[in-house]
Design a protein around this motif. Structure first.
Motif, mmCIF file in Angstrom:
data_model
loop_
_atom_site.group_PDB
_atom_site.id
_atom_site.type_symbol
_atom_site.label_atom_id
_atom_site.label_comp_id
_atom_site.label_asym_id
_atom_site.label_seq_id
_atom_site.Cartn_x
_atom_site.Cartn_y
_atom_site.Cartn_z
ATOM 1 N N ALA A 1 0.947 -1.263 0.202
ATOM 2 C CA ALA A 1 -0.045 -0.310 0.158
ATOM 3 C C ALA A 1 0.942 1.222 -0.126
ATOM 4 N N ALA A 2 1.666 1.115 0.823
ATOM 5 C CA ALA A 2 2.942 2.566 0.941
ATOM 6 C C ALA A 2 3.788 2.195 -0.707
ATOM 7 N N ILE A 3 4.068 2.070 -1.181
ATOM 8 C CA ILE A 3 4.753 1.149 -2.723
ATOM 9 C C ILE A 3 3.547 1.852 -3.580
ATOM 10 N N GLY A 4 2.686 1.832 -3.570
ATOM 11 C CA GLY A 4 1.066 2.256 -4.324
ATOM 12 C C GLY A 4 1.419 3.541 -4.743
ATOM 13 N N LEU A 5 0.700 3.447 -2.810
ATOM 14 C CA LEU A 5 0.344 5.230 -2.606
ATOM 15 C C LEU A 5 1.273 6.109 -3.568
ATOM 16 N N HIS A 6 2.570 5.897 -3.147
ATOM 17 C CA HIS A 6 3.608 6.188 -3.314
ATOM 18 C C HIS A 6 4.184 6.933 -5.222
ATOM 19 N N GLY A 7 3.669 5.362 -5.582
ATOM 20 C CA GLY A 7 3.434 6.043 -6.803
ATOM 21 C C GLY A 7 2.526 6.899 -7.617
ATOM 22 N N LEU A 8 0.994 6.314 -7.098
ATOM 23 C CA LEU A 8 0.360 7.351 -7.472
ATOM 24 C C LEU A 8 0.623 8.686 -6.815
ATOM 25 N N TYR A 9 1.411 9.002 -6.034
ATOM 26 C CA TYR A 9 1.072 10.170 -5.979
ATOM 27 C C TYR A 9 2.906 10.769 -7.041
ATOM 28 N N ASP A 10 3.809 10.089 -7.218
ATOM 29 C CA ASP A 10 4.650 10.657 -7.787
ATOM 30 C C ASP A 10 4.338 10.977 -9.697
ATOM 31 N N PHE A 11 3.048 9.166 -9.625
ATOM 32 C CA PHE A 11 2.565 9.883 -11.091
ATOM 33 C C PHE A 11 1.597 11.281 -11.672
ATOM 34 N N GLY A 12 1.414 11.670 -10.386
ATOM 35 C CA GLY A 12 0.191 13.154 -10.550
ATOM 36 C C GLY A 12 1.447 13.634 -10.440
ATOM 37 N N LEU A 13 2.393 13.903 -9.948
ATOM 38 C CA LEU A 13 3.309 14.928 -10.978
ATOM 39 C C LEU A 13 3.910 14.923 -11.600
ATOM 40 N N PHE A 14 4.594 13.788 -12.431
ATOM 41 C CA PHE A 14 5.080 14.637 -12.952
ATOM 42 C C PHE A 14 4.139 13.648 -14.417
ATOM 43 N N THR A 15 3.214 13.794 -14.519
ATOM 44 C CA THR A 15 2.732 13.960 -15.747
ATOM 45 C C THR A 15 2.709 15.597 -15.947
ATOM 46 N N ALA A 16 2.180 16.456 -14.588
ATOM 47 C CA ALA A 16 2.597 17.692 -14.696
ATOM 48 C C ALA A 16 1.163 18.483 -15.681
ATOM 49 N N THR A 17 -0.096 17.588 -15.195
ATOM 50 C CA THR A 17 -1.359 18.633 -15.453
ATOM 51 C C THR A 17 -2.150 18.731 -14.166
ATOM 52 N N GLY A 18 -3.213 19.311 -15.585
ATOM 53 C CA GLY A 18 -4.132 20.024 -13.765
ATOM 54 C C GLY A 18 -4.324 18.758 -12.525
ATOM 55 N N TRP A 19 -5.109 17.728 -13.664
ATOM 56 C CA TRP A 19 -5.615 17.013 -13.058
ATOM 57 C C TRP A 19 -4.945 16.205 -11.943
ATOM 58 N N GLY A 20 -3.757 15.934 -12.670
ATOM 59 C CA GLY A 20 -2.407 14.677 -12.201
ATOM 60 C C GLY A 20 -1.958 15.719 -10.755
ATOM 61 N N LEU A 21 -2.019 17.294 -10.395
ATOM 62 C CA LEU A 21 -1.368 17.554 -9.521
ATOM 63 C C LEU A 21 -2.499 17.618 -8.684
ATOM 64 N N LEU A 22 -3.410 17.878 -9.021
ATOM 65 C CA LEU A 22 -4.631 18.454 -8.111
ATOM 66 C C LEU A 22 -4.808 16.815 -7.472
ATOM 67 N N SER A 23 -4.754 15.150 -8.041
ATOM 68 C CA SER A 23 -4.689 14.113 -7.300
ATOM 69 C C SER A 23 -3.981 14.143 -6.673
ATOM 70 N N SER A 24 -2.238 14.435 -7.076
ATOM 71 C CA SER A 24 -1.593 14.245 -5.618
ATOM 72 C C SER A 24 -1.450 15.112 -4.018
ATOM 73 N N MET A 25 -2.421 16.937 -4.865
ATOM 74 C CA MET A 25 -2.501 17.342 -3.421
ATOM 75 C C MET A 25 -3.902 16.944 -2.538
ATOM 76 N N ILE A 26 -5.015 15.849 -3.441
ATOM 77 C CA ILE A 26 -6.100 15.375 -2.597
ATOM 78 C C ILE A 26 -5.620 14.013 -2.382
ATOM 79 N N LEU A 27 -4.665 12.930 -2.896
ATOM 80 C CA LEU A 27 -3.785 11.998 -1.821
ATOM 81 C C LEU A 27 -2.959 12.685 -1.014
ATOM 82 N N THR A 28 -2.339 14.065 -0.818
ATOM 83 C CA THR A 28 -1.292 14.139 0.195
ATOM 84 C C THR A 28 -2.848 14.225 1.479
ATOM 85 N N ILE A 29 -3.231 14.990 1.255
ATOM 86 C CA ILE A 29 -4.287 15.666 2.627
ATOM 87 C C ILE A 29 -5.178 14.401 2.936
ATOM 88 N N VAL A 30 -5.498 13.212 2.361
ATOM 89 C CA VAL A 30 -6.379 12.283 2.324
ATOM 90 C C VAL A 30 -5.407 10.807 3.904
#
Length: 107
Positions: free
Chosen positions: A27-56
């Motif tokens: 779970a830790a590896i998967g969530l970290h991968g999702l966070y990194d993927f959202g940041l590396f896509t550099a799209t609005g939705w990717g950045l937003l999903s990374s921020m939401i994941l961080t808050i959750v």
């Protein structure tokens, strides 16, 4: 936090299943991968999903901490409130004495 929580859960569990540690690690590896993927896509939705994941995840840390504190209190392992165990040596104190009968320090 997920790995530490799963290791603590494994150590306190009566029927020890090593899979809880593997699930926490995955779970830790998967969530970290999702966070990194959202940041590396550099799209609005990717950045937003990374921020939401961080808050959750950060909110979940506080929920898990509160749950662990309540579980410790029911097991008599809490250091706050009733002095069921000595804070110095860990000796049980079922009669709530002010001083530990084992080491003599204040409970």
């Amino acid at each position: 936090v997920l790995i530490g929580y799963s290791v603590a859960h494994y150590k306190l569990q009566r029927k020890r299943s090593f899979w809880i540690i593997i699930i926490g690690l995955a779970a830790a590896i998967g969530l970290h991968g999702l966070y990194d993927f959202g940041l590396f896509t550099a799209t609005g939705w990717g950045l937003l999903s990374s921020m939401i994941l961080t808050i959750v995840i950060n909110g979940s840390v506080f929920v898990l901490f509160a749950k662990a504190r309540r579980a410790d209190a029911t097991r008599g392992l809490g250091t706050i409130g009733n002095n069921l165990y000595c804070r110095s040596c860990g000796w049980p104190n079922p009669k709530h004495f002010m001083f530990c009968v084992q080491c003599g320090k204040r409970t």
